[in-house]
Design a protein around this motif. Sequence first.
Motif, PDB file in Angstrom:
ATOM      1  N   ALA A  34       0.833  -1.211   0.000  1.00 16.24           N
ATOM      2  CA  ALA A  34       0.000   0.000   0.000  1.00 16.24           C
ATOM      3  C   ALA A  34       0.862   1.253   0.000  1.00 16.24           C
ATOM      4  O   ALA A  34       0.562   2.236  -0.695  1.00 16.24           O
ATOM      5  CB  ALA A  34      -0.938  -0.016   1.208  1.00 16.24           C
ATOM      6  N   LEU A  35       1.957   1.234   0.755  1.00 14.73           N
ATOM      7  CA  LEU A  35       2.852   2.397   0.789  1.00 14.73           C
ATOM      8  C   LEU A  35       3.568   2.593  -0.538  1.00 14.73           C
ATOM      9  O   LEU A  35       3.770   3.728  -0.993  1.00 14.73           O
ATOM     10  CB  LEU A  35       3.865   2.239   1.926  1.00 14.73           C
ATOM     11  N   ARG A  41       1.850   6.853  -6.748  1.00 16.81           N
ATOM     12  CA  ARG A  41       0.840   7.845  -7.121  1.00 16.81           C
ATOM     13  C   ARG A  41       1.321   9.258  -6.824  1.00 16.81           C
ATOM     14  O   ARG A  41       0.993  10.203  -7.546  1.00 16.81           O
ATOM     15  CB  ARG A  41      -0.472   7.553  -6.396  1.00 16.81           C
ATOM     16  N   ALA A  42       2.103   9.418  -5.747  1.00 13.91           N
ATOM     17  CA  ALA A  42       2.632  10.746  -5.436  1.00 13.91           C
ATOM     18  C   ALA A  42       3.638  11.203  -6.493  1.00 13.91           C
ATOM     19  O   ALA A  42       3.616  12.365  -6.940  1.00 13.91           O
ATOM     20  CB  ALA A  42       3.280  10.733  -4.055  1.00 13.91           C
ATOM     21  N   ILE A  43       4.517  10.295  -6.923  1.00 14.96           N
ATOM     22  CA  ILE A  43       5.526  10.633  -7.929  1.00 14.96           C
ATOM     23  C   ILE A  43       4.876  10.892  -9.288  1.00 14.96           C
ATOM     24  O   ILE A  43       5.299  11.787 -10.041  1.00 14.96           O
ATOM     25  CB  ILE A  43       6.570   9.499  -8.040  1.00 14.96           C
ATOM     26  N   ARG A  66     -11.532  11.047 -11.694  1.00 20.16           N
ATOM     27  CA  ARG A  66     -11.040  12.242 -11.004  1.00 20.16           C
ATOM     28  C   ARG A  66     -11.165  12.113  -9.484  1.00 20.16           C
ATOM     29  O   ARG A  66     -10.272  12.534  -8.737  1.00 20.16           O
ATOM     30  CB  ARG A  66     -11.799  13.469 -11.511  1.00 20.16           C
ATOM     31  N   ILE A  67     -12.252  11.536  -9.040  1.00 21.74           N
ATOM     32  CA  ILE A  67     -12.420  11.335  -7.598  1.00 21.74           C
ATOM     33  C   ILE A  67     -11.401  10.320  -7.081  1.00 21.74           C
ATOM     34  O   ILE A  67     -10.805  10.488  -6.012  1.00 21.74           O
ATOM     35  CB  ILE A  67     -13.858  10.875  -7.273  1.00 21.74           C
ATOM     36  N   GLY A  68     -11.184   9.246  -7.843  1.00 27.02           N
ATOM     37  CA  GLY A  68     -10.213   8.238  -7.441  1.00 27.02           C
ATOM     38  C   GLY A  68      -8.811   8.789  -7.312  1.00 27.02           C
ATOM     39  O   GLY A  68      -8.046   8.377  -6.439  1.00 27.02           O
ATOM     40  N   LEU A  69      -8.465   9.763  -8.178  1.00 27.50           N
ATOM     41  CA  LEU A  69      -7.150  10.380  -8.111  1.00 27.50           C
ATOM     42  C   LEU A  69      -6.926  11.076  -6.784  1.00 27.50           C
ATOM     43  O   LEU A  69      -5.825  11.072  -6.232  1.00 27.50           O
ATOM     44  CB  LEU A  69      -6.992  11.384  -9.264  1.00 27.50           C
ATOM     45  N   ILE A  74      -5.417   8.683   0.141  1.00 28.38           N
ATOM     46  CA  ILE A  74      -5.896   8.607   1.521  1.00 28.38           C
ATOM     47  C   ILE A  74      -6.223   7.162   1.890  1.00 28.38           C
ATOM     48  O   ILE A  74      -5.858   6.676   2.972  1.00 28.38           O
ATOM     49  CB  ILE A  74      -7.134   9.506   1.708  1.00 28.38           C
ATOM     50  N   LEU A  75      -6.881   6.459   0.970  1.00 28.95           N
ATOM     51  CA  LEU A  75      -7.240   5.066   1.243  1.00 28.95           C
ATOM     52  C   LEU A  75      -5.997   4.198   1.395  1.00 28.95           C
ATOM     53  O   LEU A  75      -5.952   3.309   2.255  1.00 28.95           O
ATOM     54  CB  LEU A  75      -8.118   4.528   0.112  1.00 28.95           C
ATOM     55  N   LEU A  76      -4.982   4.441   0.577  1.00 27.89           N
ATOM     56  CA  LEU A  76      -3.759   3.642   0.662  1.00 27.89           C
ATOM     57  C   LEU A  76      -3.056   3.843   2.001  1.00 27.89           C
ATOM     58  O   LEU A  76      -2.550   2.890   2.597  1.00 27.89           O
ATOM     59  CB  LEU A  76      -2.821   4.006  -0.487  1.00 27.89           C
ATOM     60  N   VAL A  77      -3.032   5.088   2.485  1.00 32.08           N
ATOM     61  CA  VAL A  77      -2.416   5.349   3.792  1.00 32.08           C
ATOM     62  C   VAL A  77      -3.214   4.663   4.897  1.00 32.08           C
ATOM     63  O   VAL A  77      -2.639   4.072   5.821  1.00 32.08           O
ATOM     64  CB  VAL A  77      -2.333   6.864   4.048  1.00 32.08           C
ATOM     65  N   LEU A  78      -4.541   4.702   4.804  1.00 28.30           N
ATOM     66  CA  LEU A  78      -5.378   4.053   5.815  1.00 28.30           C
ATOM     67  C   LEU A  78      -5.187   2.539   5.802  1.00 28.30           C
ATOM     68  O   LEU A  78      -5.141   1.899   6.859  1.00 28.30           O
ATOM     69  CB  LEU A  78      -6.850   4.405   5.574  1.00 28.30           C
TER      70      LEU A  78
END
Length: 224
Positions: A34-35, A41-43, A66-69, A74-78
């Motif tokens: 997940a991380l 996604r951040a890069i 667009r919403i998924g972006l 947030i979901l991945l961090v959770l």
Amino acid sequence: MAAFNTEFARHPDRFRNGRSWPRTIIMIVIAVAALVAFVYRAISFDELQDQAVEATGSVRFVAGQRIGLLVSPILLVLVAAACVFAAIRWGRVWSMVGTGTRLRRRHRGGMFSGRRLFDDMVVRLKTGDPSTITPLPTQPCFVDVDLEFWTADADRVGFAKDMLLEETNNQDVAFAEPIAFEGASYDALKAAIAQGFDERAAPPVAPGPGPVAPGTSAPTGPTS
């Protein structure tokens, strides 16, 4: 749950709490994955943003892109945080001292009637006969008596745990000592677990002096 099992923890001579590395590693691997996805996604945020802007198709599909972006990081961090928490809290298991056989919780249910039911269940469970408590009633919305059954199958032993939530907001808990099911009582408990405690369980079958002849049955009765 395993790491906070008060009844087993009070008997270190019989039960040992240790880390389950397979369970812990699985949770850690999911957290790392997940991380990694979050970092990717951040890069690649600008590229993914351009793709979302240029997306074509139905209004629902474009909006989902667009919403998924925005939501997916947030979901991945959770997910990563939840997996780390699970590795710490549920990555430990109880086992039998001496043999090392893992204890597995096979049933958990609740009832409502307070101290009277709690005391009555302890007496019934100590007979070693599951037929004295089955069929268990449907769990109500509010419970104050919690009943669990655990087994160490390789050792052919099971345990019942009866807990009473005495005060409001479940603040004060009374525990019965783990009640053992061994021999014929263990076999009867396993059969009751298999049918889900929804039907009257068969009483333990006492071992006879020798092989049972065809057409006859071994005597039955509760064991203590």
